[in-house]
Design an enzyme around this catalytic site. Structure first.
Site, PDB file in Angstrom:
ATOM      1  N   VAL A 196       0.847  -1.197   0.000  1.00  0.00           N
ATOM      2  CA  VAL A 196       0.000   0.000   0.000  1.00  0.00           C
ATOM      3  C   VAL A 196       0.893   1.262   0.000  1.00  0.00           C
ATOM      4  CG1 VAL A 196      -1.890   1.208   1.148  1.00  0.00           C
ATOM      5  CG2 VAL A 196      -1.859  -1.273   1.134  1.00  0.00           C
ATOM      6  N   GLU A 214       6.146   4.763   6.654  1.00  0.00           N
ATOM      7  CA  GLU A 214       6.579   3.911   7.767  1.00  0.00           C
ATOM      8  C   GLU A 214       6.109   2.506   7.442  1.00  0.00           C
ATOM      9  OE1 GLU A 214       8.350   4.847  10.383  1.00  0.00           O
ATOM     10  OE2 GLU A 214       8.396   6.976   9.921  1.00  0.00           O
ATOM     11  N   CYS A 248       5.176  -3.800  14.085  1.00  0.00           N
ATOM     12  CA  CYS A 248       6.066  -3.627  12.926  1.00  0.00           C
ATOM     13  C   CYS A 248       7.520  -3.853  13.303  1.00  0.00           C
ATOM     14  CB  CYS A 248       5.890  -2.243  12.338  1.00  0.00           C
ATOM     15  SG  CYS A 248       6.178  -0.944  13.534  1.00  0.00           S
TER      16      CYS A 248
HETATM   17  P1  NAD Z   1      -2.010  -1.865   5.185  1.00  0.00           P
HETATM   18  O1  NAD Z   1      -0.945  -1.319   4.309  1.00  0.00           O
HETATM   19  O2  NAD Z   1      -2.865  -2.967   4.665  1.00  0.00           O
HETATM   20  O3  NAD Z   1      -3.052  -0.703   5.597  1.00  0.00           O
HETATM   21  C1  NAD Z   1      -2.645   0.536   6.104  1.00  0.00           C
HETATM   22  C2  NAD Z   1      -3.677   1.595   5.750  1.00  0.00           C
HETATM   23  O4  NAD Z   1      -3.821   1.671   4.340  1.00  0.00           O
HETATM   24  C3  NAD Z   1      -5.067   1.349   6.315  1.00  0.00           C
HETATM   25  O5  NAD Z   1      -5.557   2.571   6.841  1.00  0.00           O
HETATM   26  C4  NAD Z   1      -5.884   0.895   5.129  1.00  0.00           C
HETATM   27  O6  NAD Z   1      -7.222   1.315   5.175  1.00  0.00           O
HETATM   28  C5  NAD Z   1      -5.190   1.556   3.960  1.00  0.00           C
HETATM   29  N1  NAD Z   1      -5.248   0.724   2.726  1.00  0.00           N
HETATM   30  C6  NAD Z   1      -5.235  -0.637   2.660  1.00  0.00           C
HETATM   31  N2  NAD Z   1      -5.264  -1.037   1.376  1.00  0.00           N
HETATM   32  C7  NAD Z   1      -5.292   0.084   0.624  1.00  0.00           C
HETATM   33  C8  NAD Z   1      -5.335   0.334  -0.785  1.00  0.00           C
HETATM   34  N3  NAD Z   1      -5.366  -0.660  -1.685  1.00  0.00           N
HETATM   35  N4  NAD Z   1      -5.351   1.626  -1.199  1.00  0.00           N
HETATM   36  C9  NAD Z   1      -5.328   2.632  -0.327  1.00  0.00           C
HETATM   37  N5  NAD Z   1      -5.299   2.451   1.013  1.00  0.00           N
HETATM   38  C10 NAD Z   1      -5.286   1.210   1.492  1.00  0.00           C
HETATM   39  O7  NAD Z   1      -1.297  -2.265   6.538  1.00  0.00           O
HETATM   40  P2  NAD Z   1      -1.902  -2.955   7.817  1.00  0.00           P
HETATM   41  O8  NAD Z   1      -2.300  -4.364   7.483  1.00  0.00           O
HETATM   42  O9  NAD Z   1      -2.918  -2.082   8.453  1.00  0.00           O
HETATM   43  O10 NAD Z   1      -0.605  -2.985   8.770  1.00  0.00           O
HETATM   44  C11 NAD Z   1       0.362  -3.975   8.668  1.00  0.00           C
HETATM   45  C12 NAD Z   1       1.618  -3.479   7.989  1.00  0.00           C
HETATM   46  O11 NAD Z   1       1.992  -2.219   8.523  1.00  0.00           O
HETATM   47  C13 NAD Z   1       2.799  -4.389   8.256  1.00  0.00           C
HETATM   48  O12 NAD Z   1       3.552  -4.515   7.071  1.00  0.00           O
HETATM   49  C14 NAD Z   1       3.593  -3.645   9.321  1.00  0.00           C
HETATM   50  O13 NAD Z   1       4.947  -3.965   9.377  1.00  0.00           O
HETATM   51  C15 NAD Z   1       3.361  -2.240   8.903  1.00  0.00           C
HETATM   52  N6  NAD Z   1       3.550  -1.339  10.045  1.00  0.00           N
HETATM   53  C16 NAD Z   1       4.587  -0.466  10.041  1.00  0.00           C
HETATM   54  C17 NAD Z   1       4.795   0.368  11.129  1.00  0.00           C
HETATM   55  C18 NAD Z   1       5.923   1.367  11.202  1.00  0.00           C
HETATM   56  O14 NAD Z   1       5.892   2.215  12.080  1.00  0.00           O
HETATM   57  N7  NAD Z   1       6.905   1.308  10.331  1.00  0.00           N
HETATM   58  C19 NAD Z   1       3.918   0.301  12.214  1.00  0.00           C
HETATM   59  C20 NAD Z   1       2.867  -0.595  12.169  1.00  0.00           C
HETATM   60  C21 NAD Z   1       2.680  -1.407  11.083  1.00  0.00           C
END
Ligand code: NAD
Length: 471
Positions: A196, A214, A248
């Site tokens: 994403v 992030e 994460c």
């Molecule tokens: P994700 O990327 O699926 O979703 C994150 C956000 O993006 C959500 O708000 C969601 O609604 C939106 N989203 C999802 N699909 C989308 C699309 N096709 N188009 C536009 N927006 C979209 O991530 P997740 O499952 O919520 O979280 C898990 C991931 O996040 C893991 O890879 C984890 O390592 C990472 N993470 C990173 C940190 C950091 O601080 N670096 C912290 C927490 C989680």
């Protein structure tokens, strides 16, 4: 009333109107916004704890220590330093431009979009917001639809505590985020997956909007500290299984030498029992997997591994015990690994212990693939610690512990390469969400600029040239 996709352009332009009015610029208003956020968290502590429990089975203790208090600490740190950060600083002017004066002014960027994931739904939505507001911006927040109780609570409370409309919440999933991303923002902070992250960056490119990404990935841990085996194992399993491994910066896998594997497994077994009891399902401090899709993915990861601790699971409860696995065969990690548990980010309570012949092999494995978000080293050897610091690249390195750097408000938090770009927390949020604008004044009197203007004369040109080359 919930925001619908049709309302999204209006929400964003309302946030822009507030920004354009200049209402969020004064240091007093910025501090007031931070205090409003603090009040929102403190006055609704019980509601936040309940939402985190509903979404992720987080205990009140974990909700406080890993989310609410971390945001409150970030607010206190920022309030303490805000005056200093806001003050314009004097900028250096080289001799060739004398007489002149310069200052460096931090100005807000405008409207910032914050998109959060579900795993730390309070911390990762409000943590970036601290810096965004401190820098004088307005914000649109997009909580994760996969933490629905927290998302609904944010949508309810934010308008109550930010009556000036400087912060707005848009709830929703892919469609709402897609619609949001079509709008022009002045910065986007996205926390989530690399897949994403790429979508966000592509959409941001349309408006030349800068992004802070992030992301995640496989954060390794190295273990060779035989003298402190028990303490190291305790810290390792705490870092891994907090929030049921959905962190994460959780250690994704452990590298160690083959002779150490049996003792490390036993130490992990004891540490897990110390922290969550011999029946973690009954522990009120042990979390649950966020949804059935993630649960099925995690359980299928166990196929073809040797489960040496845990492995029990219950789909109805989305319970997966703290699980440690070993793998036979080669220890490849990355896109070519034989087993998916070594190919993809685990993001759940499964910890592979992977045997490698030497610390150099561990370094080669880590450098052979994407740069991780965090790297943990449990070693009593200063040489080994230095080796990892100098020969690998990661968002952060932590020795003898895991996760804790996230709570250090004075340190930059962010990834590098595939684990993200840009950093935030404390002064680094300030830098990310402000534009540092140089303002230079060259008085009209004593017009030394003539030396740089045609028609050039030998003497003047040589003098200007010499002064310029001094830098
Ligand atoms: P994700 O990327 O699926 O979703 C994150 C956000 O993006 C959500 O708000 C969601 O609604 C939106 N989203 C999802 N699909 C989308 C699309 N096709 N188009 C536009 N927006 C979209 O991530 P997740 O499952 O919520 O979280 C898990 C991931 O996040 C893991 O890879 C984890 O390592 C990472 N993470 C990173 C940190 C950091 O601080 N670096 C912290 C927490 C989680």
């Amino acid at each position: 009333m919930p925001t619908t996709t049709a309302d999204i352009p209006a929400v964003v332009s309302a946030a822009r109107e507030v920004f354009d009015s200049g209402a969020t610029r004064s240091p007093a208003v910025r501090a007031a916004s931070l205090r409003a956020m603090r009040a929102m968290l403190v006055e609704n502590e019980a509601a936040f704890e309940a939402a985190l429990h509903a979404d992720l089975h987080k205990s009140a203790g974990e909700a406080q220590l890993t989310e609410i208090s971390v945001v409150l600490a970030e607010i206190s740190h920022t309030l303490r330093h805000l005056r200093k950060w806001t003050r314009p600083r004097r900028g250096p002017v080289p001799m060739v431009l004398w007489p002149a004066r310069a200052k460096l002014v931090s100005e807000p960027l405008g409207v910032v979009l914050v998109i959060a994931p579900w795993n730390y739904p309070v911390l990762l939505l409000l943590g970036p917001l601290v810096g965004v507001l401190a820098a004088g911006n307005t914000a649109v927040l997009k909580p994760s639809e996969l933490a629905p109780a927290t998302s609904a609570l944010m949508a309810k409370l934010v308008p109550q505590y930010f009556r000036d409309g400087a912060v707005r919440v848009v709830e929703g999933a892919v469609q709402e985020t897609t619609d949001l991303l079509e709008q022009r923002f002045d910065h986007i902070v996205f926390t989530g997956s690399g897949t994403v992250g790429r979508i966000v960056m592509r959409a941001a490119a349309e408006h030349l909007t800068p992004v802070t990404l992030e992301l995640g990935g496989k954060s390794p841990a190295w273990f060779d500290d035989d003298a402190h085996l028990e303490q190291a194992a305790r810290r390792l399993v705490w870092a891994k299984f907090t929030n049921a491994g959905q962190t994460c910066v959780a250690p994704d896998y452990v590298l160690t030498t083959p002779d150490r594997v049996p003792a490390l497994v036993e130490a992990c077994r004891k540490a897990i029992a110390d922290l969550w009891g011999t029946e973690p399902r009954a522990s009120r401090d042990y979390g649950r997997v966020v949804n059935e899709r993630q649960f099925d993915r995690l359980v299928s990861l166990l196929d073809g591994t040797n489960v040496v601790i845990g492995g029990e699971h219950d789909r109805a409860e989305r319970y997966l015990a703290p699980t440690v696995v070993t793998l036979s065969g080669t220890a490849a990690i990355g896109p070519d690994a034989a087993h998916p548990v070594l190919r993809e980010e685990i993001f759940g309570p499964v910890l592979p212990i992977v045997a490698v012949d030497s610390v150099d092999d561990a370094v080669d494995l880590i450098t052979g693939w994407d740069k991780p978000l965090a790297l943990y080293v449990f070693s009593a050897s200063a040489r080994t610690r230095r080796l990892f610091e100098q020969r690998t690249s990661s968002g952060a390195v932590v020795h003898d512990a895991g996760l804790v750097h996230v709570a250090a408000a004075g340190l930059p938090f962010g990834g590098v390469g595939a684990s993200g770009m840009g950093a935030y927390h404390g002064t680094y949020s300030w830098q990310s969400f402000s534009h540092l604008k140089p303002v230079l004044r060259k008085p009209l009197l004593l017009d030394t600029l003539r030396l740089a203007q045609p028609p050039f004369h030998d003497l003047g040109r040589k003098l200007a040239q010499r002064l310029m080359r001094r830098g």
